[in-house]
Design a protein around this motif. Structure first.
Motif, PDB file in Angstrom:
ATOM      1  N   ALA A 381      57.827  36.737  96.850  1.00 56.19           N
ATOM      2  CA  ALA A 381      56.704  35.900  96.432  1.00 56.19           C
ATOM      3  C   ALA A 381      56.958  34.437  96.760  1.00 56.19           C
ATOM      4  O   ALA A 381      56.038  33.692  97.126  1.00 56.19           O
ATOM      5  CB  ALA A 381      56.459  36.067  94.935  1.00 56.19           C
ATOM      6  N   GLY A 382      58.218  34.001  96.656  1.00 56.55           N
ATOM      7  CA  GLY A 382      58.548  32.622  96.978  1.00 56.55           C
ATOM      8  C   GLY A 382      58.319  32.300  98.443  1.00 56.55           C
ATOM      9  O   GLY A 382      57.768  31.248  98.782  1.00 56.55           O
ATOM     10  N   PHE A 383      58.725  33.203  99.331  1.00 57.62           N
ATOM     11  CA  PHE A 383      58.477  32.998 100.759  1.00 57.62           C
ATOM     12  C   PHE A 383      56.983  32.966 101.044  1.00 57.62           C
ATOM     13  O   PHE A 383      56.507  32.140 101.837  1.00 57.62           O
ATOM     14  CB  PHE A 383      59.137  34.105 101.576  1.00 57.62           C
ATOM     15  N   ARG A 384      56.229  33.862 100.417  1.00 58.48           N
ATOM     16  CA  ARG A 384      54.792  33.914 100.655  1.00 58.48           C
ATOM     17  C   ARG A 384      54.095  32.661 100.131  1.00 58.48           C
ATOM     18  O   ARG A 384      53.235  32.083 100.803  1.00 58.48           O
ATOM     19  CB  ARG A 384      54.197  35.159  99.996  1.00 58.48           C
ATOM     20  N   SER A 385      54.489  32.196  98.949  1.00 59.24           N
ATOM     21  CA  SER A 385      53.834  31.025  98.352  1.00 59.24           C
ATOM     22  C   SER A 385      54.198  29.732  99.075  1.00 59.24           C
ATOM     23  O   SER A 385      53.382  28.815  99.152  1.00 59.24           O
ATOM     24  CB  SER A 385      54.217  30.914  96.861  1.00 59.24           C
ATOM     25  N   ALA A 386      55.432  29.671  99.604  1.00 60.09           N
ATOM     26  CA  ALA A 386      55.900  28.421 100.221  1.00 60.09           C
ATOM     27  C   ALA A 386      55.505  28.314 101.684  1.00 60.09           C
ATOM     28  O   ALA A 386      55.678  27.248 102.285  1.00 60.09           O
ATOM     29  CB  ALA A 386      57.418  28.311 100.098  1.00 60.09           C
ATOM     30  N   PHE A 387      54.968  29.387 102.254  1.00 58.76           N
ATOM     31  CA  PHE A 387      54.723  29.383 103.694  1.00 58.76           C
ATOM     32  C   PHE A 387      53.759  28.283 104.113  1.00 58.76           C
ATOM     33  O   PHE A 387      53.998  27.574 105.097  1.00 58.76           O
ATOM     34  CB  PHE A 387      54.174  30.744 104.146  1.00 58.76           C
ATOM     35  N   SER A 388      52.651  28.113 103.394  1.00 57.49           N
ATOM     36  CA  SER A 388      51.660  27.117 103.803  1.00 57.49           C
ATOM     37  C   SER A 388      52.240  25.712 103.748  1.00 57.49           C
ATOM     38  O   SER A 388      51.998  24.897 104.648  1.00 57.49           O
ATOM     39  CB  SER A 388      50.413  27.217 102.923  1.00 57.49           C
ATOM     40  N   ALA A 389      53.016  25.409 102.687  1.00 59.45           N
ATOM     41  CA  ALA A 389      53.621  24.077 102.590  1.00 59.45           C
ATOM     42  C   ALA A 389      54.646  23.860 103.694  1.00 59.45           C
ATOM     43  O   ALA A 389      54.737  22.772 104.277  1.00 59.45           O
ATOM     44  CB  ALA A 389      54.271  23.897 101.219  1.00 59.45           C
ATOM     45  N   ILE A 390      55.446  24.905 104.008  1.00 56.64           N
ATOM     46  CA  ILE A 390      56.439  24.787 105.085  1.00 56.64           C
ATOM     47  C   ILE A 390      55.744  24.536 106.416  1.00 56.64           C
ATOM     48  O   ILE A 390      56.130  23.655 107.190  1.00 56.64           O
ATOM     49  CB  ILE A 390      57.304  26.058 105.155  1.00 56.64           C
ATOM     50  N   ALA A 391      54.692  25.322 106.683  1.00 57.21           N
ATOM     51  CA  ALA A 391      53.978  25.176 107.954  1.00 57.21           C
ATOM     52  C   ALA A 391      53.349  23.798 108.067  1.00 57.21           C
ATOM     53  O   ALA A 391      53.493  23.120 109.098  1.00 57.21           O
ATOM     54  CB  ALA A 391      52.916  26.265 108.080  1.00 57.21           C
ATOM     55  N   ASN A 659      55.845  14.763 104.447  1.00 58.07           N
ATOM     56  CA  ASN A 659      56.165  16.094 103.941  1.00 58.07           C
ATOM     57  C   ASN A 659      55.986  16.177 102.428  1.00 58.07           C
ATOM     58  O   ASN A 659      55.471  17.166 101.900  1.00 58.07           O
ATOM     59  CB  ASN A 659      57.604  16.468 104.307  1.00 58.07           C
ATOM     60  N   ASP A 660      56.447  15.139 101.720  1.00 60.90           N
ATOM     61  CA  ASP A 660      56.299  15.152 100.263  1.00 60.90           C
ATOM     62  C   ASP A 660      54.833  15.188  99.864  1.00 60.90           C
ATOM     63  O   ASP A 660      54.445  15.920  98.940  1.00 60.90           O
ATOM     64  CB  ASP A 660      56.978  13.918  99.659  1.00 60.90           C
ATOM     65  N   SER A 661      53.998  14.395 100.535  1.00 60.15           N
ATOM     66  CA  SER A 661      52.567  14.393 100.220  1.00 60.15           C
ATOM     67  C   SER A 661      51.940  15.748 100.533  1.00 60.15           C
ATOM     68  O   SER A 661      51.094  16.244  99.779  1.00 60.15           O
ATOM     69  CB  SER A 661      51.855  13.287 101.008  1.00 60.15           C
ATOM     70  N   VAL A 662      52.375  16.359 101.651  1.00 62.15           N
ATOM     71  CA  VAL A 662      51.821  17.666 102.018  1.00 62.15           C
ATOM     72  C   VAL A 662      52.176  18.710 100.973  1.00 62.15           C
ATOM     73  O   VAL A 662      51.324  19.495 100.528  1.00 62.15           O
ATOM     74  CB  VAL A 662      52.344  18.085 103.410  1.00 62.15           C
ATOM     75  N   VAL A 663      53.441  18.742 100.559  1.00 64.95           N
ATOM     76  CA  VAL A 663      53.861  19.717  99.550  1.00 64.95           C
ATOM     77  C   VAL A 663      53.120  19.487  98.239  1.00 64.95           C
ATOM     78  O   VAL A 663      52.668  20.437  97.581  1.00 64.95           O
ATOM     79  CB  VAL A 663      55.388  19.631  99.348  1.00 64.95           C
ATOM     80  N   LEU A 664      52.974  18.227  97.847  1.00 63.20           N
ATOM     81  CA  LEU A 664      52.279  17.912  96.601  1.00 63.20           C
ATOM     82  C   LEU A 664      50.810  18.324  96.667  1.00 63.20           C
ATOM     83  O   LEU A 664      50.291  18.997  95.755  1.00 63.20           O
ATOM     84  CB  LEU A 664      52.401  16.413  96.314  1.00 63.20           C
ATOM     85  N   PHE A 665      50.123  17.947  97.739  1.00 65.70           N
ATOM     86  CA  PHE A 665      48.698  18.282  97.838  1.00 65.70           C
ATOM     87  C   PHE A 665      48.478  19.780  98.053  1.00 65.70           C
ATOM     88  O   PHE A 665      47.429  20.311  97.678  1.00 65.70           O
ATOM     89  CB  PHE A 665      48.042  17.472  98.953  1.00 65.70           C
ATOM     90  N   ASP A 666      49.453  20.452  98.654  1.00 67.88           N
ATOM     91  CA  ASP A 666      49.355  21.900  98.747  1.00 67.88           C
ATOM     92  C   ASP A 666      49.361  22.522  97.351  1.00 67.88           C
ATOM     93  O   ASP A 666      48.614  23.470  97.081  1.00 67.88           O
ATOM     94  CB  ASP A 666      50.519  22.441  99.576  1.00 67.88           C
ATOM     95  N   ARG A 667      50.192  21.969  96.458  1.00 70.71           N
ATOM     96  CA  ARG A 667      50.214  22.467  95.080  1.00 70.71           C
ATOM     97  C   ARG A 667      48.933  22.092  94.340  1.00 70.71           C
ATOM     98  O   ARG A 667      48.416  22.889  93.555  1.00 70.71           O
ATOM     99  CB  ARG A 667      51.446  21.922  94.345  1.00 70.71           C
ATOM    100  N   VAL A 668      48.418  20.887  94.575  1.00 69.10           N
ATOM    101  CA  VAL A 668      47.149  20.503  93.955  1.00 69.10           C
ATOM    102  C   VAL A 668      46.040  21.447  94.382  1.00 69.10           C
ATOM    103  O   VAL A 668      45.223  21.912  93.567  1.00 69.10           O
ATOM    104  CB  VAL A 668      46.786  19.047  94.308  1.00 69.10           C
TER     105      VAL A 668
END
Length: 779
Positions: A381-391, A659-668
């Motif tokens: 589940a972690g790999f699946r959830s993190a994929f969009s932020a990683i990409a 990257n930090d903004s992308v990860v944050l907004f991906d979570r938002v």
């Protein structure tokens, strides 16, 4: 319980098949990488192995335009000259429409190389019409040129050109003792013309100027011998060969022979950039970069092992595989590894950690929710959830790398190639290799019995503290924006107060770095150079016994004066680097730098707007602009040079800090899909708290790498690492306290512009539009 097992078996078999496929892909990639690494060495740039780089620019004439075709022909002629020079592994490529980049490893005499390459070598053979008193006596269709002794000769139109030459060779006549001469062999048509010219000259009496034949190279008579009395009138010299005699030494004869043999350049060329780097600097740079890579990787590996235990150890193994894949990719594409490129390779190690941290933090969240029955399921589940932020985060960095490749030149372009390859290799390492190792280890019975050893069974101290305190950081977003504005003004004022110290890449001029026997005080050297006639010389100390002198363009005589002055002060001086950049190239680089920055921001905005809607894209790009101004302003206050290496760091910060903004907004974005009734400011605050552990751990990995680079690497890379350290710190701050508050303020304005009525207050005391308190729409 027995009835529930059969439905799970297909999922188990499917999961096993997926794991087996990934394992086969990982083994294939590693096997191919190992084979390439063992068979194809990486080409080292001149800054790592020493030598001379010359950038030539072709110029149009009245008859020939310096277009792509003429430049390609010039490249072929220059390649013949370089081969004749005997340089091992030279590189010569066309850059753009009318640029030629020549790299000559091991050549430490740039003047000789530039003279040989830059001469047009227009060889012509002329009948002599008679002697002249001065150049004004030229009649129609004639030329008056002084011969070897200074006597003016009237020349008819050329009877032969360099295209009639088949071969040329320097030889020493031991029998007659006449010394060195150059033997020229003509093509068949040229042989007939040569016989006709010499036959006509033989009809004149001995001693008459018209009995001579003038051989002209680049509008200068290099030889004008009389036809031998044994040659009969009208018969001429047959055999298609002749000799150019004169007072040549062996070096002059060989140089003349290779110029004649290499042919004439179709258009004139001008040297606009010249760099010479000593091999000693290259050895030191390689050693320093290697130590930085080893120490930085070891510290980063130790950090992630401490934080993530078994999963951190497996990520370290994947990190080593990443290094192998990156090295093989660089060798496979034939990339040249330069000093900034080496830095990009080291930096990408830190970036490779980011994807692993994202996955492990998401797996920790899955474990904390108690909705996953096992560590292996939590990892999946972690790999699946993190994929969009990683990409998304890696694509933004690839955008910066692509801009470096297409808009920059020289070492900065090499840095873009290295960074791009590193980003792609890090994604393979994290999403394939780490996943195979982690899921395999998580399914072992010993690990199932001891879940704490995995490092993801608990939420971690940072997340525990945040969950316990639950701070509402975004209660007053405008205060954070005000603080960011203060930082922006204080740093940006350095640009106005101190100004920017542009390197010679942007101003043009000459930079010479010396290694002296004893340490030389820069102020003392500056005064001595001013007394020697160089009052505007910029002198900097770049080490215990290193001194850098930057001036306007210098002649070779003036450069020798500078060298003598430094040597007198330092008890001897060795020139380890010599760079010459023309003013036209400096102006072009300044323009390209502004274009690169503008396009970087525009590309980030376009991508983020497409992925996260325009509101998030605007907020992220606003934070990026803040980071750029702060970084440039800090360098202005510190008096650091703004050069090509700084440009590489600046564009990297644009790709890295986002990257930090992308990860944050991906979570938002994710929370907006699940919690539509939560006010936007509270929801953004929750996203900050949930992603902060990843931000802290990733930032620590980057800091360890960059700190190693700053302490252990070469002087120029110290400024590079300093710029990136500032960029990481400012980027981490701006993603939380600039991009997030800006998104909240823009969201409030957007909501207010669509409704003039307001309903009940939100949790932070601000009001939300009427009718939207129950349903929070995606902006």
């Amino acid at each position: 319980m027995k009835r529930s097992r059969p439905p799970s078996r297909p999922r188990t078999r499917s999961r096993s098949r997926s794991l087996n496929v990934r394992a086969l892909v990982a083994l294939a990639v590693l096997a191919a990488s190992a084979a390439i690494a063992l068979t194809l060495p990486i080409r080292l740039g001149l800054d790592l192995r020493g030598g001379t780089q010359i950038v030539l620019e072709t110029k149009s004439t009245e008859t020939t335009e310096a277009d792509r075709e003429a430049t390609d022909r010039t490249v072929e002629v220059l390649r013949g000259r370089i081969d004749a020079l005997g340089v091992a592994e030279p590189t010569i490529v066309r850059s753009g429409e009318n640029r030629v980049v020549v790299e000559l490893p091991g050549v430490q005499d740039p003047k000789q190389a530039a003279d040989v390459l830059g001469r047009t070598a227009q060889l012509t053979v002329h009948p002599v019409l008679g002697a002249a008193e001065n150049a004004a006596e030229a009649g129609d269709g004639e030329r008056v040129v002084p011969d070897e002794s200074g006597q003016y000769l009237r020349l008819a139109e050329a009877a032969l050109t360099g295209q009639d030459v088949k071969d040329a060779d320097a030889r020493f006549d031991q029998q007659s003792g006449s010394g060195w001469h150059v033997t020229v062999d003509f093509e068949d048509a040229g042989s007939d013309r040569w016989a006709r010219v010499t036959g006509e000259a033989a009809c004149h009496p001995a001693g008459d100027a018209q009995r001579r034949v003038a051989i002209v190279l680049d509008d200068k008579i290099i030889s004008s011998p009389q036809v031998d009395p044994s040659v009969a009138c009208g018969a001429g010299i047959t055999g298609g060969s002749t000799q150019i005699t004169g007072s040549f030494d062996d070096a002059e004869a060989r140089e003349l022979a290779l110029l004649v043999k290499g042919g004439a350049l179709p258009v004139p060329v001008e040297t606009i950039e010249q760099r010479t780097i000593g091999a000693t600097l290259g050895d030191e740079a390689i050693s320093a970069g290697a130590w930085a890579a080893v120490v930085g990787t070891a510290l980063t590996a130790l950090f992630i092992i401490v934080v993530y235990r078994l999963m951190g150890a497996l990520a370290t193994v994947a990190l080593l595989c990443y290094g192998l894949i990156s090295y093989a990719a660089l060798a496979a594409v034939g990339a040249t590894l330069t000093l900034p490129g080496l830095a990009g390779f080291v930096l990408a190690i830190g970036m490779a950690v980011d994807a692993n941290v994202l996955v492990f933090e998401r797996a920790r969240e899955e474990q904390a929710t108690r909705t996953r029955p096992s560590t292996r399921s939590a990892l999946t589940a972690g790999f699946r959830s993190a994929f969009s932020a990683i990409a998304d985060s890696n694509i933004t960095t690839l955008i910066a790398a692509a801009l470096l490749f297409f808009l920059a030149s020289g070492p900065v372009k090499g840095f873009g190639v290295t960074l791009g390859i590193g980003v792609l290799a890090s994604m393979v390492s994290a999403l394939v290799i780490t996943r195979v190792l982690a899921e395999f280890a998580a399914g072992r019975p010993a690990v199932l019995r001891r879940p704490r050893v995995t490092g993801i069974s608990s939420t971690g101290p940072v997340r525990d503290m945040l969950l316990r305190r639950d701070p509402f950081l975004m209660r007053r977003p405008r205060r954070w924006l005000a603080a960011s504005l203060v930082v922006l003004v204080v740093a940006g004022s350095g640009i106005l107060v101190r100004g920017l110290d542009f390197g010679i890449e942007f101003t043009g001029g000459r930079l010479v770095e010396y290694s002296t026997a004893t340490r030389v005080d820069p102020d003392r050297a500056r005064d001595a150079l001013a007394d020697a006639g160089f009052p505007r010389a910029v002198v900097q100390s770049s080490g215990d016994s290193d001194l850098t002198v930057r001036t306007e363009e210098l002649t070779d005589a003036e450069a020798a004066t500078v060298t003598r002055t430094v040597a007198d002060l330092g008890g001897g001086a060795e020139r380890v680097r010599d760079e010459l950049i023309g003013p036209s190239l400096g102006e072009e680089l300044r323009r390209d730098a502004l274009i690169a920055l503008g396009l970087a921001l525009a590309a980030q905005l376009a991508y983020l707007a497409a992925r996260f809607r325009l509101l998030f894209g605007t907020a992220a790009v606003g934070a990026l602009a803040h980071d750029v101004v702060v970084l440039v302003g800090v360098f202005a206050w510190l008096g650091k040079p703004v050069d090509g290496v700084f440009l590489a760091a600046l564009l990297t910060v644009i790709g890295y800090s986002v990257n930090d903004s992308v990860v944050l907004f991906d979570r938002v974005r994710e929370l907006l899909g699940r919690e539509r009734r939560t006010p936007f400011d509270r929801l953004t605050n929750d996203a900050i708290l949930q992603t902060l552990p990843r931000t802290v751990n990733t930032g620590m990995g980057a800091v360890l790498i960059l700190a190693s680079l700053a302490v252990l690497a070469d002087g120029s890379l110290t400024d590079f690492a300093l710029a990136l350290l500032i960029g990481v710190a400012v980027g981490t701050y701006s993603s939380v306290f600039t991009a997030s508050p800006l998104a909240i303020v823009l969201h409030g304005r957007d909501a207010g512009s669509r409704s003039g009525r307001f309903g009940k207050p939100g949790q932070n005391g601000t009001r939300v539009p009427a009718g939207r308190a129950e349903r929070q729409e995606v902006p």
